[in-house]
Design an enzyme around this catalytic site. Structure first.
Site, PDB file in Angstrom:
ATOM      1  N   SER A 237       0.826  -1.217   0.000  1.00 15.69           N
ATOM      2  CA  SER A 237       0.000   0.000   0.000  1.00 15.69           C
ATOM      3  C   SER A 237       0.859   1.266   0.000  1.00 15.69           C
ATOM      4  O   SER A 237       0.494   2.261  -0.651  1.00 15.69           O
ATOM      5  CB  SER A 237      -0.950  -0.013   1.203  1.00 15.69           C
ATOM      6  OG  SER A 237      -0.225  -0.154   2.402  1.00 15.69           O
TER       7      SER A 237
ATOM      8  N   ALA B  54       7.946  -1.466   4.095  1.00 15.91           N
ATOM      9  CA  ALA B  54       8.477  -2.546   4.938  1.00 15.91           C
ATOM     10  C   ALA B  54       7.407  -2.935   5.943  1.00 15.91           C
ATOM     11  O   ALA B  54       6.499  -2.146   6.240  1.00 15.91           O
ATOM     12  CB  ALA B  54       9.734  -2.083   5.665  1.00 15.91           C
ATOM     13  N   ASP B  55       7.527  -4.141   6.456  1.00 16.45           N
ATOM     14  CA  ASP B  55       6.620  -4.573   7.526  1.00 16.45           C
ATOM     15  C   ASP B  55       7.184  -4.174   8.883  1.00 16.45           C
ATOM     16  O   ASP B  55       6.430  -3.853   9.800  1.00 16.45           O
ATOM     17  CB  ASP B  55       6.404  -6.083   7.441  1.00 16.45           C
ATOM     18  CG  ASP B  55       5.721  -6.442   6.133  1.00 16.45           C
ATOM     19  OD1 ASP B  55       4.630  -5.917   5.879  1.00 16.45           O
ATOM     20  OD2 ASP B  55       6.311  -7.197   5.340  1.00 16.45           O
TER      21      ASP B  55
ATOM     22  N   LYS C 114      10.316  -7.879   5.403  1.00 12.00           N
ATOM     23  CA  LYS C 114       9.440  -7.582   4.282  1.00 12.00           C
ATOM     24  C   LYS C 114       8.769  -8.885   3.827  1.00 12.00           C
ATOM     25  O   LYS C 114       9.163  -9.951   4.220  1.00 12.00           O
ATOM     26  CB  LYS C 114      10.238  -6.964   3.123  1.00 12.00           C
ATOM     27  CG  LYS C 114      10.776  -5.569   3.479  1.00 12.00           C
ATOM     28  CD  LYS C 114      11.479  -4.875   2.338  1.00 12.00           C
ATOM     29  CE  LYS C 114      10.781  -4.937   1.038  1.00 12.00           C
ATOM     30  NZ  LYS C 114       9.377  -4.462   1.044  1.00 12.00           N
ATOM     31  N   GLY C 115       7.750  -8.729   3.000  1.00  6.72           N
ATOM     32  CA  GLY C 115       7.096  -9.915   2.460  1.00  6.72           C
ATOM     33  C   GLY C 115       5.680 -10.126   2.930  1.00  6.72           C
ATOM     34  O   GLY C 115       5.058 -11.137   2.606  1.00  6.72           O
TER      35      GLY C 115
ATOM     36  N   ASP D 297      10.513   1.293  -1.644  1.00  4.92           N
ATOM     37  CA  ASP D 297       9.596   0.246  -1.194  1.00  4.92           C
ATOM     38  C   ASP D 297       9.230   0.456   0.276  1.00  4.92           C
ATOM     39  O   ASP D 297       9.951   1.150   1.014  1.00  4.92           O
ATOM     40  CB  ASP D 297      10.264  -1.136  -1.379  1.00  4.92           C
ATOM     41  CG  ASP D 297       9.260  -2.282  -1.338  1.00  4.92           C
ATOM     42  OD1 ASP D 297       8.051  -2.032  -1.175  1.00  4.92           O
ATOM     43  OD2 ASP D 297       9.707  -3.439  -1.478  1.00  4.92           O
TER      44      ASP D 297
ATOM     45  N   GLY E  55       3.257  -8.811   1.790  1.00  2.69           N
ATOM     46  CA  GLY E  55       2.465  -8.908   0.560  1.00  2.69           C
ATOM     47  C   GLY E  55       2.938 -10.032  -0.347  1.00  2.69           C
ATOM     48  O   GLY E  55       2.537 -10.095  -1.518  1.00  2.69           O
TER      49      GLY E  55
ATOM     50  N   LYS F 282       5.789   0.939  11.803  1.00  2.00           N
ATOM     51  CA  LYS F 282       6.725  -0.078  11.310  1.00  2.00           C
ATOM     52  C   LYS F 282       8.088  -0.034  12.022  1.00  2.00           C
ATOM     53  O   LYS F 282       8.879  -0.961  11.889  1.00  2.00           O
ATOM     54  CB  LYS F 282       6.965   0.102   9.807  1.00  2.00           C
ATOM     55  CG  LYS F 282       5.707   0.196   8.953  1.00  2.00           C
ATOM     56  CD  LYS F 282       4.935  -1.089   8.945  1.00  2.00           C
ATOM     57  CE  LYS F 282       3.697  -1.078   8.065  1.00  2.00           C
ATOM     58  NZ  LYS F 282       3.928  -0.928   6.650  1.00  2.00           N
TER      59      LYS F 282
ATOM     60  N   GLU G 150      11.338  -8.456  -4.538  1.00  2.00           N
ATOM     61  CA  GLU G 150      11.774  -7.223  -3.861  1.00  2.00           C
ATOM     62  C   GLU G 150      13.266  -7.310  -3.550  1.00  2.00           C
ATOM     63  O   GLU G 150      14.012  -6.341  -3.748  1.00  2.00           O
ATOM     64  CB  GLU G 150      10.972  -7.021  -2.577  1.00  2.00           C
ATOM     65  CG  GLU G 150       9.516  -6.670  -2.833  1.00  2.00           C
ATOM     66  CD  GLU G 150       8.651  -6.613  -1.582  1.00  2.00           C
ATOM     67  OE1 GLU G 150       7.598  -5.997  -1.654  1.00  2.00           O
ATOM     68  OE2 GLU G 150       9.032  -7.181  -0.550  1.00  2.00           O
TER      69      GLU G 150
HETATM   70  C1  5RP Z   1       5.321  -6.698   0.283  1.00  2.00           C
HETATM   71  C2  5RP Z   1       6.126  -5.934   1.248  1.00  2.00           C
HETATM   72  C3  5RP Z   1       5.625  -4.584   1.652  1.00  2.00           C
HETATM   73  O1  5RP Z   1       6.642  -3.661   1.473  1.00  2.00           O
HETATM   74  C4  5RP Z   1       5.227  -4.623   3.092  1.00  2.00           C
HETATM   75  O2  5RP Z   1       4.301  -5.671   3.293  1.00  2.00           O
HETATM   76  C5  5RP Z   1       4.617  -3.289   3.526  1.00  2.00           C
HETATM   77  O3  5RP Z   1       3.356  -3.126   2.954  1.00  2.00           O
HETATM   78  P1  5RP Z   1       2.464  -1.866   3.244  1.00  2.00           P
HETATM   79  O4  5RP Z   1       3.128  -0.697   2.610  1.00  2.00           O
HETATM   80  O5  5RP Z   1       1.140  -2.224   2.591  1.00  2.00           O
HETATM   81  O6  5RP Z   1       2.321  -1.725   4.729  1.00  2.00           O
HETATM   82  O7  5RP Z   1       7.152  -6.348   1.720  1.00  2.00           O
HETATM   83  O8  5RP Z   1       5.817  -7.998   0.089  1.00  2.00           O
END
Ligand code: 5RP
Length: 225
Positions: free
Chosen positions: A34, A87-88, A98-99, A85, A101, A125, A107
């Site tokens: 997102s 990150a979680d 990450k991951g 990008d 999604g 995060k 990535e």
């Molecule tokens: C996808 C990822 C995303 O960067 C991670 O999940 C963060 O997502 P968001 O911006 O929706 O919080 O690693 O594989």
């Protein structure tokens, strides 16, 4: 500011970070999720200033194309000046999980080909120690049970993310209750399990710049400072 407003603010800050540094033939790396989506929407404003983008997922590729941004193949793109990008989780050394999604493998590949990794995230995060977010591990389907057993041996509580197939045709195991006290060591260790395609620890190739959104605005962190 709510969470989406923070994500939008960091997306705008990332655009400012790269504005003026792009050449007509620049190709940039784009993440997934997102927050990355907010960035793709911002990037459309600069679409005539660079050649195109390499996407870390089919979903991001579709969004880029919908904005009229050219999507290129990584094999013909060479090194990329920037990778942007989300990150979680991200720690003070700009190492990440990450991951969430399920796009971790692509990535990590696109990040590895990029000179500057700009991580964009809202304040939820930022952590001291990685691991509250369940660590994703992409596995070849035939190796799911084996990898799960090996992950138990190193202290994780692995759970198969049922119903999810990655863009590479593989499956995801999420590791719960697994605090990453030494992210670099664990990244290597998990990669060495037969059947693992990739794991979501981004410690060997951490971010270079973190743009962190909070109520107060966007904080810019660089490691090493
Ligand atoms: C996808 C990822 C995303 O960067 C991670 O999940 C963060 O997502 P968001 O911006 O929706 O919080 O690693 O594989």
């Amino acid at each position: 500011m709510n969470q989406n407003e923070m994500k939008q603010a960091v997306a705008k800050a990332a655009l400012e970070e790269i504005r003026g540094k792009l050449e007509k033939d620049s190709i940039i790396g784009i993440g997934t999720g997102s927050t990355a989506n907010f960035f793709i929407d911002e990037l459309a404003k600069l679409k005539y200033d660079f050649e195109g983008a390499v996407a870390s997922s089919e979903a991001s590729a579709e969004r880029l194309k919908a904005h009229g941004i050219r999507v290129l193949d990584l094999n013909s793109s060479g090194r990329l000046p920037f990778y942007i990008d989300g990150a979680d989780e991200v720690n003070g050394r700009l190492q990440m999980i990450k991951g969430g999604g399920a796009a971790l493998t692509r990535e990590k590949i696109v990040a590895a080909c990029s000179d500057v990794f700009i991580c964009i995230a809202d304040q939820s995060k930022k952590v001291d120690i990685l691991g509250n977010f369940p660590l994703p591990v992409e596995v070849l389907p035939m190796a799911r049970s084996h990898v799960g057993r090996e992950l138990v041996k190193i202290g994780a509580d692995p759970q198969w993310r049922q119903g999810v197939t990655t863009d590479n045709g593989n499956w995801i195991i999420d590791c719960y209750n697994f605090m990453l006290d030494d992210p670099i060591k664990l990244e290597t260790m998990i990669n060495n399990i037969a059947g693992v395609v990739c794991n979501g620890i981004f410690a060997h190739r951490q971010a270079n710049i973190l743009l962190l959104g909070s109520e107060q605005g966007v904080e810019r962190l660089v490691y090493p400072a």
